[in-house]
Every structure is written in structure tokens, then in C-alpha cells.
Design a protein around this motif. Structure first.
Motif, PDB file in Angstrom:
ATOM      1  N   TYR A 163      56.601   3.407  11.335  1.00 16.35           N
ATOM      2  CA  TYR A 163      57.738   2.512  11.582  1.00 16.35           C
ATOM      3  C   TYR A 163      58.342   2.133  10.218  1.00 16.35           C
ATOM      4  CZ  TYR A 163      55.982   1.795  16.368  1.00 16.35           C
ATOM      5  OH  TYR A 163      55.560   1.968  17.653  1.00 16.35           O
ATOM      6  N   ASP A 164      59.674   2.039  10.170  1.00 16.70           N
ATOM      7  CA  ASP A 164      60.330   1.762   8.883  1.00 16.70           C
ATOM      8  C   ASP A 164      60.459   0.281   8.594  1.00 16.70           C
ATOM      9  OD1 ASP A 164      60.709   4.426   8.397  1.00 16.70           O
ATOM     10  OD2 ASP A 164      62.629   4.485   9.476  1.00 16.70           O
ATOM     11  N   SER A 165      60.462  -0.548   9.643  1.00 14.20           N
ATOM     12  CA  SER A 165      60.767  -1.964   9.412  1.00 14.20           C
ATOM     13  C   SER A 165      60.187  -2.813  10.534  1.00 14.20           C
ATOM     14  CB  SER A 165      62.283  -2.164   9.382  1.00 14.20           C
ATOM     15  OG  SER A 165      62.810  -1.957  10.673  1.00 14.20           O
ATOM     16  N   VAL A 166      60.137  -4.125  10.307  1.00 18.87           N
ATOM     17  CA  VAL A 166      59.684  -5.031  11.369  1.00 18.87           C
ATOM     18  C   VAL A 166      60.663  -4.981  12.545  1.00 18.87           C
ATOM     19  CG1 VAL A 166      58.257  -6.632  10.033  1.00 18.87           C
ATOM     20  CG2 VAL A 166      60.710  -7.025  10.188  1.00 18.87           C
TER      21      VAL A 166
ATOM     22  N   GLY B  18      45.905 -17.815   0.574  1.00 18.94           N
ATOM     23  CA  GLY B  18      46.204 -16.423   0.212  1.00 18.94           C
ATOM     24  C   GLY B  18      46.394 -15.549   1.451  1.00 18.94           C
ATOM     25  N   ILE B  19      46.071 -16.077   2.623  1.00 19.25           N
ATOM     26  CA  ILE B  19      46.181 -15.308   3.879  1.00 19.25           C
ATOM     27  C   ILE B  19      47.603 -14.807   4.127  1.00 19.25           C
ATOM     28  CG2 ILE B  19      46.620 -17.383   5.290  1.00 19.25           C
ATOM     29  CD1 ILE B  19      44.481 -14.503   6.534  1.00 19.25           C
ATOM     30  N   PHE B  20      48.619 -15.571   3.675  1.00 17.50           N
ATOM     31  CA  PHE B  20      49.998 -15.190   4.019  1.00 17.50           C
ATOM     32  C   PHE B  20      50.382 -13.853   3.369  1.00 17.50           C
ATOM     33  CE2 PHE B  20      49.676 -19.822   4.214  1.00 17.50           C
ATOM     34  CZ  PHE B  20      49.883 -19.978   5.567  1.00 17.50           C
ATOM     35  N   GLY B  21      50.057 -13.719   2.084  1.00 17.44           N
ATOM     36  CA  GLY B  21      50.341 -12.467   1.383  1.00 17.44           C
ATOM     37  C   GLY B  21      49.502 -11.319   1.939  1.00 17.44           C
ATOM     38  N   LYS B  22      48.243 -11.634   2.272  1.00 12.35           N
ATOM     39  CA  LYS B  22      47.362 -10.585   2.816  1.00 12.35           C
ATOM     40  C   LYS B  22      47.891 -10.072   4.145  1.00 12.35           C
ATOM     41  CE  LYS B  22      42.980 -11.889   0.735  1.00 12.35           C
ATOM     42  NZ  LYS B  22      42.398 -13.196   0.808  1.00 12.35           N
ATOM     43  N   LEU B  23      48.323 -10.995   5.001  1.00 11.44           N
ATOM     44  CA  LEU B  23      48.864 -10.575   6.304  1.00 11.44           C
ATOM     45  C   LEU B  23      50.108  -9.709   6.112  1.00 11.44           C
ATOM     46  CD1 LEU B  23      48.524 -13.885   8.375  1.00 11.44           C
ATOM     47  CD2 LEU B  23      47.237 -11.771   8.727  1.00 11.44           C
ATOM     48  N   ALA B  24      50.950 -10.083   5.143  1.00 12.39           N
ATOM     49  CA  ALA B  24      52.172  -9.296   4.896  1.00 12.39           C
ATOM     50  C   ALA B  24      51.790  -7.880   4.443  1.00 12.39           C
ATOM     51  CB  ALA B  24      53.048  -9.992   3.865  1.00 12.39           C
ATOM     52  N   GLN B  25      50.775  -7.784   3.575  1.00 13.35           N
ATOM     53  CA  GLN B  25      50.311  -6.458   3.113  1.00 13.35           C
ATOM     54  C   GLN B  25      49.762  -5.647   4.280  1.00 13.35           C
ATOM     55  OE1 GLN B  25      47.223  -6.884   0.208  1.00 13.35           O
ATOM     56  NE2 GLN B  25      48.643  -7.283  -1.461  1.00 13.35           N
ATOM     57  N   GLN B  26      48.959  -6.312   5.113  1.00 13.59           N
ATOM     58  CA  GLN B  26      48.361  -5.599   6.253  1.00 13.59           C
ATOM     59  C   GLN B  26      49.438  -5.153   7.239  1.00 13.59           C
ATOM     60  OE1 GLN B  26      45.456  -8.367   7.776  1.00 13.59           O
ATOM     61  NE2 GLN B  26      44.078  -8.061   6.036  1.00 13.59           N
ATOM     62  N   LEU B  27      50.439  -5.997   7.430  1.00 14.81           N
ATOM     63  CA  LEU B  27      51.557  -5.635   8.311  1.00 14.81           C
ATOM     64  C   LEU B  27      52.276  -4.414   7.756  1.00 14.81           C
ATOM     65  CD1 LEU B  27      53.627  -6.187  10.603  1.00 14.81           C
ATOM     66  CD2 LEU B  27      54.756  -7.801   9.053  1.00 14.81           C
ATOM     67  N   ASP B  28      52.530  -4.430   6.448  1.00 11.85           N
ATOM     68  CA  ASP B  28      53.209  -3.326   5.783  1.00 11.85           C
ATOM     69  C   ASP B  28      52.421  -2.028   5.963  1.00 11.85           C
ATOM     70  OD1 ASP B  28      54.987  -1.989   4.178  1.00 11.85           O
ATOM     71  OD2 ASP B  28      53.904  -2.478   2.331  1.00 11.85           O
ATOM     72  N   ARG B  29      51.103  -2.102   5.732  1.00  4.66           N
ATOM     73  CA  ARG B  29      50.262  -0.900   5.868  1.00  4.66           C
ATOM     74  C   ARG B  29      50.254  -0.396   7.306  1.00  4.66           C
ATOM     75  NH1 ARG B  29      45.441  -3.213   3.604  1.00  4.66           N
ATOM     76  NH2 ARG B  29      46.183  -3.894   1.593  1.00  4.66           N
ATOM     77  N   TRP B  30      50.201  -1.333   8.232  1.00  5.25           N
ATOM     78  CA  TRP B  30      50.172  -0.921   9.651  1.00  5.25           C
ATOM     79  C   TRP B  30      51.465  -0.192  10.008  1.00  5.25           C
ATOM     80  CZ3 TRP B  30      52.597  -0.848  14.221  1.00  5.25           C
ATOM     81  CH2 TRP B  30      51.833  -0.570  15.362  1.00  5.25           C
ATOM     82  N   LEU B  31      52.587  -0.745   9.572  1.00  7.18           N
ATOM     83  CA  LEU B  31      53.879  -0.117   9.885  1.00  7.18           C
ATOM     84  C   LEU B  31      53.961   1.279   9.271  1.00  7.18           C
ATOM     85  CD1 LEU B  31      56.233  -3.207   9.378  1.00  7.18           C
ATOM     86  CD2 LEU B  31      55.709  -2.102  11.563  1.00  7.18           C
ATOM     87  N   ASP B  32      53.532   1.396   8.004  1.00 10.45           N
ATOM     88  CA  ASP B  32      53.541   2.700   7.316  1.00 10.45           C
ATOM     89  C   ASP B  32      52.698   3.715   8.079  1.00 10.45           C
ATOM     90  OD1 ASP B  32      55.239   2.229   5.281  1.00 10.45           O
ATOM     91  OD2 ASP B  32      53.695   1.868   3.753  1.00 10.45           O
ATOM     92  N   LYS B  33      51.475   3.271   8.412  1.00 16.26           N
ATOM     93  CA  LYS B  33      50.535   4.181   9.070  1.00 16.26           C
ATOM     94  C   LYS B  33      51.057   4.645  10.428  1.00 16.26           C
ATOM     95  CE  LYS B  33      45.716   4.305  10.450  1.00 16.26           C
ATOM     96  NZ  LYS B  33      44.637   3.476  10.898  1.00 16.26           N
ATOM     97  N   HIS B  34      51.835   3.808  11.077  1.00 13.86           N
ATOM     98  CA  HIS B  34      52.338   4.154  12.404  1.00 13.86           C
ATOM     99  C   HIS B  34      53.789   4.648  12.371  1.00 13.86           C
ATOM    100  CE1 HIS B  34      48.773   1.760  13.282  1.00 13.86           C
ATOM    101  NE2 HIS B  34      48.746   2.343  14.443  1.00 13.86           N
TER     102      HIS B  34
END
Ligand SMILES: Cc1cc2nc3c(=O)[nH]c(=O)nc-3n(C[C@H](O)[C@H](O)[C@H](O)COP(=O)(O)O)c2cc1C
Length: 357
Positions: free
Chosen positions: A280-283, A262-278
Motif C-alpha cells: 500500500y502506498d499511503s494510509v 516513545g510509543i507514538f513514533g514506534k507505532l508510526a514506524q510499524q504502520l509504515d512497515r506494514w503498509l510497505d510490506k503489503h
């Protein structure tokens, strides 16, 4: 929500996070579990012309690092070709097929795996540091007609190896494999060794991350092909760090073992939240940012933001020059004592110390 879409070697991935070769992708069922856990592509366990005879015990976790003495797949190639790849294909995700090691091995295997492969990943772990055998293996893999990723072991000098891989036709670099040999002793059981085989193993997990990041950063400065970062990723901010260092995508092995697929989906969510918080619009917005930064030369003390300081004292304790102190739980500095070492900036948990402009 940020746009996590990642384009890699003609594949369009929902996000940049996929498994690395290892136990989490040891067979078709395990690969399906990675897909269910949110991986954006599937990298299959390295196979070679013969099944590996893996010693036991072969894994031990120490939280900040992980030891293993696994080799390549314990399943024979026939089983992968007859059963496991087809099962994994049911996930409908791009498949990157792991192969090892010599040019002869690859020449035998690559055409057989080609029908299942969106790309081939070559492990160079057992063919030494001389680029010749690696280049021969790459040329043998190219016959399959799909992109060839070359996975590097941690070297002192990664740039010549990456350039040699590119010259031989590699389409991407994967950095890095586990580091070693490394050793540990079980002190609670009379000094027993943790690893079977030769008694020592290979290190992965969080302690590998700075080595892997350095490899990605160095390689990104000399090659024109994409780099997939791997080593010690266990949280979304680790993914951010690899992307900023020059990776286009990342792989995860140890955290998928210790935390489950389940780590893969969690990392994607955390990446998404980090980008939003900072903001950034995209990877794509963060990819390679560190490559554009000059190497810092700190000539001024850090900038203090006392309004953020919580008085936790972490920076004061570790200021070996005695430059930092607290007054009413707020940070202050004796500027004349500051050696501009930068340590306090990395220690502050609330970003109350900034690098000077
Ligand atoms: C138990 C174990 C088995 C592994 N097997 C392989 C393998 O078959 N082929 C390969 O290229 N890398 C293999 N690796 C290396 C990982 O794919 C990865 O490069 C390395 O562990 C660093 O990433 P991590 O810190 O996320 O684990 C293995 C790692 C572990 C821990």
C-alpha cells in the motif's frame, strides 16, 4: 516508505497517531514528552471547571486489559490556561484541547482555551446516554470557532448518538472512552481491591479494541464526519485495523502509559512497515476498506496452503469439529466435518488457511 500524511479537520499531520486524554498528557511537560516520542498532534487531558479529586489507587495493569478510576485533570483550569497549554505549544504540533462536561462547563471553558486550540475534544463520559446534554455541550463548544470533536463512551447503540452529535455540529467523533464499570481483585494480597473510589474502575487496553472497532465501524456507516479510533492500540497492525474499520486517525492512552511516550513514533514506524510490506502506498489506501467488504457468509471450508504450514498444530487443537489434521507436519482437512466456523483462519500464525473466495 509509505505516505503516512493524514489530513484531519484542516490539520495536516505527519501520520495518524496521537495521544488520547489520560496520564500521558496530564500537563505541559508530559505533552512535550509525547511530542518528543513522535506524536503527530497533541490531545490534552480533559479539564473541567474544577480540578478533579481523583481517588487512589487509580490504575492497575493486567496486560490484556487495564483498570483506572481517574476522572478528569487534577490541575485546575487556571493552571492549564496560565502554564500548561503554552508549554505544550512549544512542541509546534496541532493541539486538541480536552474539555468536560456539561454545556455550562463548556460555555465557561471553550472561549478561554480557544487561543491554544486547533480543535476541542469534548468528553461525554459523565453526562449520560441521553443525547440532549451532549448536543448542548457541542453547541456551547462551537462558540470557540474551532472544530469540535465529540468523544463517545462505549454504548450499545452508537449510531443514534453519533448522528445526534453530527446534527448538533460536531466536526468529528472520537470512539471510544474506557468501558465499565469493571472490577478486579488482588488475589495475592488477601482479596484486596485494586481500585480506590467506589472499588471498581474503567477498562482500557487490548481487551477494549474489538468494542472500539465495532463502534468506529458502526459510526462510519452513518456519519459524514471523520472518526478518530481509540481503544487498545499497542502495535502498528492495530492502527491498520482502525483505519480499515473507518477511522481517519487514532489515539493511544494505555500503551503510552505502559510503554512510555516513545510509543507514538514506534507505532508510526510499524504502520509504515506494514503498509510497505503489503504494497500500500499511503494510509489513504487502507482507510475504510472494511466498510466496502460484504459481511461474509462462509459456505465452503477454508482454503489450505500446506506449503506455508509449519505443523504448529494450533488449528488442529482448536478445531472443535475434528476436521483438521496433520500429515508429515502439513495441514489437511476432512471437508465433510468442517462446520465453516472460520476459527482456524484466525488461529493460524503463518497465514496457511485462507477464507474461501
Ligand atoms: C488512566 C486513564 C485516564 C483517562 N483519562 C481520560 C480523560 O481525562 N478524558 C477522556 O476523555 N478519556 C480519558 N481516558 C480514556 C482514554 O483517553 C481512552 O479513551 C481509553 O483509555 C481507551 O484507549 P486505550 O485503550 O488506548 O487506553 C483515560 C484512560 C486512562 C487509562
Amino acid at each position: 516508505m509509505a505516505d503516512l500524511t493524514t489530513k484531519l479537520l484542516g490539520m495536516t499531520l505527519a501520520h495518524p497517531i496521537m495521544p488520547a486524554a489520560g496520564p500521558p498528557v496530564r500537563d505541559g511537560d508530559a505533552l512535550l514528552a509525547c511530542a518528543a516520542g513522535g506524536a503527530s498532534a497533541l490531545v490534552t487531558k480533559t479539564i473541567s471547571v474544577k480540578a478533579a479529586d481523583v481517588p487512589a489507587p487509580n490504575m492497575a495493569d493486567f496486560k490484556t486489559y487495564f483498570l483506572n478510576t481517574e476522572l478528569w485533570s487534577e490541575l485546575p483550569p487556571e493552571q492549564w490556561l496560565e502554564v500548561e497549554y503554552a508549554k505544550a505549544q512549544q512542541a509546534g504540533l496541532p493541539m486538541i484541547i480536552g474539555l468536560g462536561y456539561t454545556a455550562d462547563d463548556i460555555a465557561a471553558l471553550a472561549p478561554q482555551v480557544a487561543p491554544f486550540a486547533d480543535a476541542i475534544e469534548l468528553s461525554t463520559h459523565y453526562i449520560g446516554d441521553d443525547p440532549g446534554p451532549m448536543q448542548a455541550a457541542i453547541r456551547a463548544a462551537k462558540v470557540a470557532g474551532v472544530p469540535v470533536l465529540v468523544k463517545m463512551s462505549p454504548f450499545r447503540e452508537p449510531q443514534p448518538a453519533a448522528l445526534a452529535a453530527q446534527e448538533a455540529g460536531a466536526d468529528a467523533i472520537v470512539a471510544v472512552n474506557s468501558f465499565g464499570p469493571a472490577f478486579g481483585v488482588d488475589i495475592e494480597h488477601g482479596g484486596k481491591l485494586w481500585m480506590g473510589g467506589k472499588g471498581y474502575g474503567w477498562m482500557s487496553g487490548p481487551a477494549l479494541k474489538p468494542i472500539a472497532l465495532r463502534m468506529v465501524y458502526d459510526i462510519a456507516q452513518v456519519v459524514d464526519i471523520p472518526i478518530i479510533g481509540v481503544g487498545g492500540i499497542s502495535k502498528g497492525s492495530d492502527v491498520v485495523e482502525f483505519l480499515m474499520a473507518g477511522a481517519s486517525a487514532v489515539q493511544v492512552c494505555t500503551a503510552a502509559i505502559t510503554k512510555g511516550p516513545g510509543i507514538f513514533g514506534k507505532l508510526a514506524q510499524q504502520l509504515d512497515r506494514w503498509l510497505d510490506k503489503h504494497d500500500y502506498d499511503s494510509v489513504a489506501d487502507i482507510q475504510g476498506l472494511a466498510l466496502k467488504q460484504p459481511v461474509p457468509a462462509m459456505t465452503q471450508p477454508p482454503i489450505l496452503l500446506p506449503e506455508r504450514c509449519t505443523g504448529c498444530n494450533q488449528c488442529v487443537i482448536s478445531c472443535v469439529y475434528g476436521a483438521l489434521y496433520l500429515v508429515d507436519k502439513k495441514i489437511h482437512i476432512h471437508e465433510e466435518r468442517c462446520a465453516k466456523c472460520g476459527l482456524c483462519i484466525s488461529r493460524c500464525p503463518v497465514d496457511a488457511l485462507h477464507p474461501p473466495a
